[in-house]
Design an enzyme around this catalytic site. Sequence first.
Site, PDB file in Angstrom:
ATOM      1  NE  ARG A 288       2.689  10.684   7.507  1.00  0.00           N
ATOM      2  CZ  ARG A 288       2.403  10.035   6.423  1.00  0.00           C
ATOM      3  NH1 ARG A 288       1.186   9.670   6.169  1.00  0.00           N
ATOM      4  NH2 ARG A 288       3.324   9.738   5.547  1.00  0.00           N
TER       5      ARG A 288
ATOM      6  CG  HIS B 169       6.684   3.195  11.915  1.00  0.00           C
ATOM      7  ND1 HIS B 169       6.056   2.052  12.333  1.00  0.00           N
ATOM      8  CD2 HIS B 169       6.414   3.312  10.601  1.00  0.00           C
ATOM      9  CE1 HIS B 169       5.448   1.486  11.309  1.00  0.00           C
ATOM     10  NE2 HIS B 169       5.637   2.232  10.242  1.00  0.00           N
TER      11      HIS B 169
ATOM     12  CG  ASP C 194      -0.099  -0.304   2.513  1.00  0.00           C
ATOM     13  OD1 ASP C 194       1.106   0.008   2.523  1.00  0.00           O
ATOM     14  OD2 ASP C 194      -0.670  -0.838   3.476  1.00  0.00           O
TER      15      ASP C 194
ATOM     16  CD  GLU D 204       0.339   4.194   4.854  1.00  0.00           C
ATOM     17  OE1 GLU D 204      -0.649   4.840   5.296  1.00  0.00           O
ATOM     18  OE2 GLU D 204       1.510   4.505   5.110  1.00  0.00           O
TER      19      GLU D 204
ATOM     20  CD  GLU E 200       0.273  -7.051   2.948  1.00  0.00           C
ATOM     21  OE1 GLU E 200       1.027  -7.749   3.642  1.00  0.00           O
ATOM     22  OE2 GLU E 200       0.312  -5.803   2.961  1.00  0.00           O
TER      23      GLU E 200
ATOM     24  CG  HIS F  41      10.891   4.459  12.398  1.00  0.00           C
ATOM     25  ND1 HIS F  41      11.023   5.583  11.625  1.00  0.00           N
ATOM     26  CD2 HIS F  41      10.493   3.474  11.554  1.00  0.00           C
ATOM     27  CE1 HIS F  41      10.709   5.295  10.363  1.00  0.00           C
ATOM     28  NE2 HIS F  41      10.390   4.010  10.295  1.00  0.00           N
TER      29      HIS F  41
HETATM   30  N1  UDP Z   1      11.391  -4.471  11.421  1.00  0.00           N
HETATM   31  C1  UDP Z   1      12.761  -4.735  11.336  1.00  0.00           C
HETATM   32  N2  UDP Z   1      13.588  -4.151  12.265  1.00  0.00           N
HETATM   33  C2  UDP Z   1      13.126  -3.337  13.235  1.00  0.00           C
HETATM   34  C3  UDP Z   1      11.733  -3.064  13.300  1.00  0.00           C
HETATM   35  C4  UDP Z   1      10.890  -3.650  12.367  1.00  0.00           C
HETATM   36  O1  UDP Z   1      13.220  -5.478  10.482  1.00  0.00           O
HETATM   37  O2  UDP Z   1      13.941  -2.837  14.017  1.00  0.00           O
HETATM   38  C5  UDP Z   1      10.512  -5.099  10.420  1.00  0.00           C
HETATM   39  C6  UDP Z   1       9.307  -5.804  11.000  1.00  0.00           C
HETATM   40  O3  UDP Z   1       9.610  -7.126  11.301  1.00  0.00           O
HETATM   41  C7  UDP Z   1       8.256  -5.684   9.916  1.00  0.00           C
HETATM   42  C8  UDP Z   1       8.628  -4.435   9.199  1.00  0.00           C
HETATM   43  O4  UDP Z   1       9.953  -4.087   9.602  1.00  0.00           O
HETATM   44  O5  UDP Z   1       8.338  -6.746   8.989  1.00  0.00           O
HETATM   45  C9  UDP Z   1       7.653  -3.385   9.602  1.00  0.00           C
HETATM   46  O6  UDP Z   1       8.025  -2.227   9.081  1.00  0.00           O
HETATM   47  P1  UDP Z   1       7.322  -0.914   9.513  1.00  0.00           P
HETATM   48  O7  UDP Z   1       6.911  -1.043  10.944  1.00  0.00           O
HETATM   49  O8  UDP Z   1       8.267   0.159   9.142  1.00  0.00           O
HETATM   50  O9  UDP Z   1       6.075  -0.781   8.521  1.00  0.00           O
HETATM   51  P2  UDP Z   1       4.605  -1.373   8.449  1.00  0.00           P
HETATM   52  O10 UDP Z   1       4.619  -2.818   8.730  1.00  0.00           O
HETATM   53  O11 UDP Z   1       3.744  -0.606   9.407  1.00  0.00           O
HETATM   54  O12 UDP Z   1       4.182  -1.091   7.048  1.00  0.00           O
END
Ligand code: UDP
Length: 415
Positions: A242, A240, A127, A163, A149, A273
């Site tokens: 917003r 992380h 997304d 998203e 997905e 983050h």
């Molecule tokens: N992740 C990682 N290292 C970290 C924190 C998260 O590899 O220190 C991975 C986590 O396992 C997940 C992904 O990053 O697969 C999530 O990314 P993020 O939280 O940035 O985005 P979202 O999932 O909300 O799109």
Amino acid sequence: MGNPHSENRSEQKVFGKAPLGRRSGRQSRRAALKVMLVFGTRPELIKMLPIIREAGEREDVELITVMTSQHTDLVRSLAKEWAIPVDYDLEVMKHAQSLNDVISRVVGRIDRVLEEERPDVVLVQGDTSSAFGSALAAWQRQIPVGHVEAGLRTASIDSPFPEEANRRLISRIASFHFAPTLSNKNALLAEKVPAQGVFLTGNTVVDSIRHVMGQRRPSKPVASLISSLKGRRIIVLTTHRRESFGSVMCDRLKVLRRYVEERPDISLVFPVHPNPQVKNLARAELSGSDQIHLVEPLDYPDFLHVLAASWVILSDSGGIQEEAPSLGKPLLILRDETERPEAVSCGIARLVGQSAQRLQEELLELDCPKSWATKVGEVENPFGRGNSAARILDILQKRQTVARAVELAAAGTVQ
Ligand code: UDP
């Protein structure tokens, strides 16, 4: 445009530096199926990795990888660490970029790659603006789009922003919709997406987790962090988004610090983050406690090992809502709503919302010896069995075979 294979070397200068990796020996042979796969952020790459690996093992599939670099640090280090062959780096990231900046650069830059490569299908994931921009560019060129997905939905097009809108818009223009769960598939059918293009495949993140946990040991620093916390109840926090910024995050961190410090057997591990909105608050609210470990964002294998060692996870991330059930760990979701209700309905996660008071109540409930969190190990993973990448490529190859046969038959008829 950073194509290491291009005859025209001057093109590499168009978007600056050369790409991270090279696909050794890639020829411009025409395989039976030519797939262009796009990713721009860390979570997209994590979920595309199984498809990249699977495609690499199939003789009849030619894979072109495009990294938009919508984010740079996290996705580039992951691509490098995993030695992902990046054929094109669009380098769209700019300081203080707006969403419209990103979309316009993605569309403009990937269009030139599409023109040069002319793939049979473009695969986008999830997304992000990269996914939507790439899907739009491919659609305008009448190249079929495969959406990995597909079918995740919240009740409001504004949340999560942008998203939710991105994934809904991709569903309007994609030809192949790879839905992780039955409810994702049903959401697409309810929107009148043609059923012949909708496939239930599971989520590729399960493939990724299996691969990583089976192959990779934690790095030395993370192994020693985990072993120094042995016997303690480890809470892992990530935040992380917003919607969490500002007072919402500040109040949550205060509650969490108090909860941890009142329980000497608990440790908190927080990979912070890089966004300054997160970094500054984390430092202000959580530093100076022996029980709290503020660490840099971890490499994916390290992060999975930390999750696997945890007692409970707290996160506003989307991807972690799929990882928690895959690792059998209880999760408190720091959001008002989720596009992944499966984790909640299967009993592995609870939706906490933005209220710090509610977070405190949920944390207190975890202290009960028979709390819901003690039962999550028995739950079946709603996101699949770890064979999604193979299913996605099987579907695309089969469709391609049929399409070629129809083309040949039509050509024969004309002659
Ligand atoms: N992740 C990682 N290292 C970290 C924190 C998260 O590899 O220190 C991975 C986590 O396992 C997940 C992904 O990053 O697969 C999530 O990314 P993020 O939280 O940035 O985005 P979202 O999932 O909300 O799109």
